[in-house]
Design a protein around this motif. Structure first.
Motif, PDB file in Angstrom:
ATOM      1  N   VAL A 180       0.889  -0.930  -0.084  1.00 55.15           N
ATOM      2  CA  VAL A 180       0.470   0.211  -0.449  1.00 55.15           C
ATOM      3  C   VAL A 180       0.963   1.785   0.219  1.00 55.15           C
ATOM      4  CG1 VAL A 180      -1.671   1.317   1.481  1.00 55.15           C
ATOM      5  CG2 VAL A 180      -2.306  -1.076   1.345  1.00 55.15           C
ATOM      6  N   LYS A 181       1.577   0.742   1.357  1.00 53.77           N
ATOM      7  CA  LYS A 181       2.772   2.541   0.521  1.00 53.77           C
ATOM      8  C   LYS A 181       3.626   3.376  -0.293  1.00 53.77           C
ATOM      9  CE  LYS A 181       6.670  -0.786   2.051  1.00 53.77           C
ATOM     10  NZ  LYS A 181       7.461  -0.656   3.409  1.00 53.77           N
ATOM     11  N   TYR A 182       3.530   1.913  -1.684  1.00 51.33           N
ATOM     12  CA  TYR A 182       3.720   2.460  -2.606  1.00 51.33           C
ATOM     13  C   TYR A 182       3.533   3.266  -3.971  1.00 51.33           C
ATOM     14  CZ  TYR A 182       7.768  -0.709  -0.973  1.00 51.33           C
ATOM     15  OH  TYR A 182       8.837  -1.504  -0.727  1.00 51.33           O
ATOM     16  N   LEU A 183       1.803   3.028  -3.151  1.00 51.39           N
ATOM     17  CA  LEU A 183       0.682   3.641  -4.180  1.00 51.39           C
ATOM     18  C   LEU A 183       0.223   4.720  -3.838  1.00 51.39           C
ATOM     19  CD1 LEU A 183      -1.520   0.342  -5.276  1.00 51.39           C
ATOM     20  CD2 LEU A 183       0.617   1.076  -6.026  1.00 51.39           C
ATOM     21  N   LEU A 184       0.596   4.826  -2.126  1.00 51.29           N
ATOM     22  CA  LEU A 184      -0.094   6.634  -1.748  1.00 51.29           C
ATOM     23  C   LEU A 184       0.659   7.569  -2.521  1.00 51.29           C
ATOM     24  CD1 LEU A 184      -2.318   4.714   0.165  1.00 51.29           C
ATOM     25  CD2 LEU A 184      -1.435   6.256   1.714  1.00 51.29           C
ATOM     26  N   GLY A 185      -0.199   8.776  -3.194  1.00 48.96           N
ATOM     27  CA  GLY A 185       0.285  10.082  -3.409  1.00 48.96           C
ATOM     28  C   GLY A 185       0.655   9.664  -5.206  1.00 48.96           C
ATOM     29  N   LYS A 186       0.738   8.219  -5.547  1.00 47.23           N
ATOM     30  CA  LYS A 186       0.949   8.284  -7.311  1.00 47.23           C
ATOM     31  C   LYS A 186      -0.349   8.091  -7.776  1.00 47.23           C
ATOM     32  CE  LYS A 186       5.204   6.581  -6.676  1.00 47.23           C
ATOM     33  NZ  LYS A 186       5.255   6.910  -5.108  1.00 47.23           N
ATOM     34  N   VAL A 187      -1.434   7.638  -6.755  1.00 41.62           N
ATOM     35  CA  VAL A 187      -3.041   7.094  -7.485  1.00 41.62           C
ATOM     36  C   VAL A 187      -3.656   7.821  -6.551  1.00 41.62           C
ATOM     37  CG1 VAL A 187      -1.822   4.868  -8.265  1.00 41.62           C
ATOM     38  CG2 VAL A 187      -3.835   5.194  -6.236  1.00 41.62           C
ATOM     39  N   SER A 188      -4.861   7.814  -7.460  1.00 36.53           N
ATOM     40  CA  SER A 188      -5.912   8.981  -7.536  1.00 36.53           C
ATOM     41  C   SER A 188      -6.853   7.993  -6.503  1.00 36.53           C
ATOM     42  CB  SER A 188      -6.733   9.486  -8.975  1.00 36.53           C
ATOM     43  OG  SER A 188      -7.229   8.743  -9.785  1.00 36.53           O
ATOM     44  N   LEU A 189      -6.906   6.823  -7.498  1.00 37.06           N
ATOM     45  CA  LEU A 189      -8.430   5.803  -7.084  1.00 37.06           C
ATOM     46  C   LEU A 189      -7.747   4.333  -6.950  1.00 37.06           C
ATOM     47  CD1 LEU A 189     -11.390   5.602  -6.192  1.00 37.06           C
ATOM     48  CD2 LEU A 189     -11.358   4.342  -8.300  1.00 37.06           C
ATOM     49  N   ILE A 190      -7.710   3.518  -5.668  1.00 34.43           N
ATOM     50  CA  ILE A 190      -7.439   2.281  -5.490  1.00 34.43           C
ATOM     51  C   ILE A 190      -8.718   1.118  -5.688  1.00 34.43           C
ATOM     52  CG2 ILE A 190      -6.627   0.778  -4.105  1.00 34.43           C
ATOM     53  CD1 ILE A 190      -5.291   2.599  -2.703  1.00 34.43           C
ATOM     54  N   GLN A 191      -9.110   1.074  -6.962  1.00 30.70           N
ATOM     55  CA  GLN A 191     -10.166   0.076  -7.323  1.00 30.70           C
ATOM     56  C   GLN A 191     -10.100  -0.738  -6.000  1.00 30.70           C
ATOM     57  OE1 GLN A 191     -12.172   0.590 -11.037  1.00 30.70           O
ATOM     58  NE2 GLN A 191     -11.255   2.199 -11.707  1.00 30.70           N
ATOM     59  N   SER A 192      -9.525  -2.054  -6.125  1.00 28.58           N
ATOM     60  CA  SER A 192      -9.467  -3.367  -5.618  1.00 28.58           C
ATOM     61  C   SER A 192      -9.303  -3.538  -4.362  1.00 28.58           C
ATOM     62  CB  SER A 192      -8.903  -3.880  -6.646  1.00 28.58           C
ATOM     63  OG  SER A 192      -7.553  -3.138  -6.668  1.00 28.58           O
ATOM     64  N   VAL A 193     -10.122  -2.471  -3.646  1.00 26.34           N
ATOM     65  CA  VAL A 193      -9.976  -2.635  -1.588  1.00 26.34           C
ATOM     66  C   VAL A 193     -11.056  -3.968  -1.357  1.00 26.34           C
ATOM     67  CG1 VAL A 193     -10.110  -2.112   0.419  1.00 26.34           C
ATOM     68  CG2 VAL A 193      -9.288  -0.578  -1.896  1.00 26.34           C
ATOM     69  N   SER A 194     -10.076  -5.397  -1.313  1.00 27.14           N
ATOM     70  CA  SER A 194     -11.069  -6.797  -1.492  1.00 27.14           C
ATOM     71  C   SER A 194     -11.776  -6.767  -0.122  1.00 27.14           C
ATOM     72  CB  SER A 194     -10.115  -7.448  -2.032  1.00 27.14           C
ATOM     73  OG  SER A 194      -8.822  -7.746  -1.665  1.00 27.14           O
ATOM     74  N   SER A 195     -11.092  -5.453   1.118  1.00 30.12           N
ATOM     75  CA  SER A 195     -11.123  -6.524   2.671  1.00 30.12           C
ATOM     76  C   SER A 195     -11.440  -5.460   3.478  1.00 30.12           C
ATOM     77  CB  SER A 195     -10.020  -7.615   3.308  1.00 30.12           C
ATOM     78  OG  SER A 195      -9.262  -6.650   3.003  1.00 30.12           O
ATOM     79  N   LEU A 196     -11.276  -5.895   4.470  1.00 29.95           N
ATOM     80  CA  LEU A 196     -11.624  -4.344   5.502  1.00 29.95           C
ATOM     81  C   LEU A 196     -10.024  -4.021   6.331  1.00 29.95           C
ATOM     82  CD1 LEU A 196     -14.572  -5.455   8.399  1.00 29.95           C
ATOM     83  CD2 LEU A 196     -14.297  -3.448   6.942  1.00 29.95           C
ATOM     84  N   LYS A 197      -9.317  -5.844   6.337  1.00 30.26           N
ATOM     85  CA  LYS A 197      -8.036  -5.454   6.193  1.00 30.26           C
ATOM     86  C   LYS A 197      -7.432  -4.735   5.409  1.00 30.26           C
ATOM     87  CE  LYS A 197      -3.724  -7.746   7.188  1.00 30.26           C
ATOM     88  NZ  LYS A 197      -2.846  -8.999   7.184  1.00 30.26           N
ATOM     89  N   LEU A 198      -7.183  -4.880   4.399  1.00 34.13           N
ATOM     90  CA  LEU A 198      -6.904  -3.851   3.152  1.00 34.13           C
ATOM     91  C   LEU A 198      -7.102  -2.022   3.552  1.00 34.13           C
ATOM     92  CD1 LEU A 198      -5.179  -3.672   0.664  1.00 34.13           C
ATOM     93  CD2 LEU A 198      -6.637  -4.181  -0.727  1.00 34.13           C
ATOM     94  N   ALA A 199      -8.672  -1.979   3.326  1.00 30.47           N
ATOM     95  CA  ALA A 199      -8.652  -1.003   3.310  1.00 30.47           C
ATOM     96  C   ALA A 199      -8.257  -0.104   4.974  1.00 30.47           C
ATOM     97  CB  ALA A 199     -10.968  -0.973   3.465  1.00 30.47           C
ATOM     98  N   GLU A 200      -8.235  -0.902   6.115  1.00 31.92           N
ATOM     99  CA  GLU A 200      -7.542  -0.014   7.456  1.00 31.92           C
ATOM    100  C   GLU A 200      -6.308   0.417   7.078  1.00 31.92           C
ATOM    101  OE1 GLU A 200      -8.920  -2.912  10.114  1.00 31.92           O
ATOM    102  OE2 GLU A 200     -11.020  -2.775  10.229  1.00 31.92           O
ATOM    103  N   CYS A 201      -5.345  -0.510   6.171  1.00 34.16           N
ATOM    104  CA  CYS A 201      -4.281  -0.770   6.546  1.00 34.16           C
ATOM    105  C   CYS A 201      -3.774   0.781   5.120  1.00 34.16           C
ATOM    106  CB  CYS A 201      -3.111  -1.460   5.436  1.00 34.16           C
ATOM    107  SG  CYS A 201      -1.806  -1.819   4.967  1.00 34.16           S
TER     108      CYS A 201
END
Length: 247
Positions: free
Chosen positions: A92-113
């Protein structure tokens, strides 16, 4: 790229854009309501830039390592960049600041991360929740019956903004189509839109790819993810290192 390859790419892109517009009009919708996100996986920076120069406005990458390499090469300049593939929490840390939208959030764990990483950066990340609408065991995503409780839990994280839903229905077999899955997603989208959650706004319904994007538009999709119809089938270029994974 040769001039012939560039011309073919432009023709394919324009054909997809025309098909999107026709499908939208047939459904009584404004074609401007539908965003084409080109699935740029397995296409090098030169090809991605050629598509952008031909009028592409949004790119979607499936793999973090590939996104990072092409990002450094300027592949996405002039277009919006989104992430549309399977995402591991440790990347996740590699994407923030580079992408406008993360479309594929598939779990609570990932969303919380994502929320946790966004908080570190004092930012808010737009996401879509991926729904496992076909209940496939081998596929990730939220089940329909867990969405309400998941939205309730995630609404408490101001560092993420849930902008809608995304789905990849099962591969059709025989003459079967994905119409019923698209219809279910549309109804789910409408039902959630009628509810009031903090940090949740049902702006986007992302569904439909090369084989079925016109059908998805008929059922209300306002983001379609199209790769092969634009770029054709293409293996990883030899020697680019695009197959390496972040450890």
């Amino acid at each position: 790229m040769t001039e012939t390859e560039r011309s073919t790419l432009e023709e394919r892109l324009h054909d997809v854009q025309q098909r999107i517009a026709q499908a939208a009009r047939a459904a009584g919708r404004d074609p401007k309501e539908v965003l084409l996100v080109a699935a740029t996986k397995m296409n090098d920076a030169e090809r991605v830039q050629a598509a952008i120069q031909a009028g592409l406005t949004a790119c979607g990458e499936n793999r973090v390592q590939e996104l990072l390499e092409k990002y450094e090469q300027g592949a996405y300049q002039g277009a919006d960049l989104q992430f549309i593939g399977t995402l591991q929490s440790n990347k996740v840390k590699y994407l923030l600041g580079k992408v406008s939208l993360i479309q594929s959030v598939s779990s609570l764990k990932l969303a919380e991360c994502i929320a946790k990483e966004a908080k570190k950066r004092n930012m808010c990340q737009d996401i879509l929740l991926e729904v496992n609408i076909g209940r496939e065991e081998a596929k990730s995503g939220f089940l329909v019956e867990t969405l309400d409780s998941s939205l309730e839990a995630l609404s408490k994280f101001p560092e993420i903004h849930i902008r809608g839903l995304m789905a990849i229905p099962p591969i059709p077999t025989g003459t079967d189509k994905n119409s019923r899955y698209f219809a279910e997603m549309r109804q789910l989208f409408v039902d959630i839109s009628a509810k009031k959650y903090d940090n949740v706004s049902m702006d986007y319904l992302s569904m439909g790819m090369t084989a079925d994007f016109e059908e998805a538009i008929r059922f209300g999709a306002n983001i379609v993810r199209v790769g092969t119809a634009i770029f054709g089938r293409r293996p990883y270029p030899v020697g680019t290192g695009l197959s390496r994974e972040i450890q």
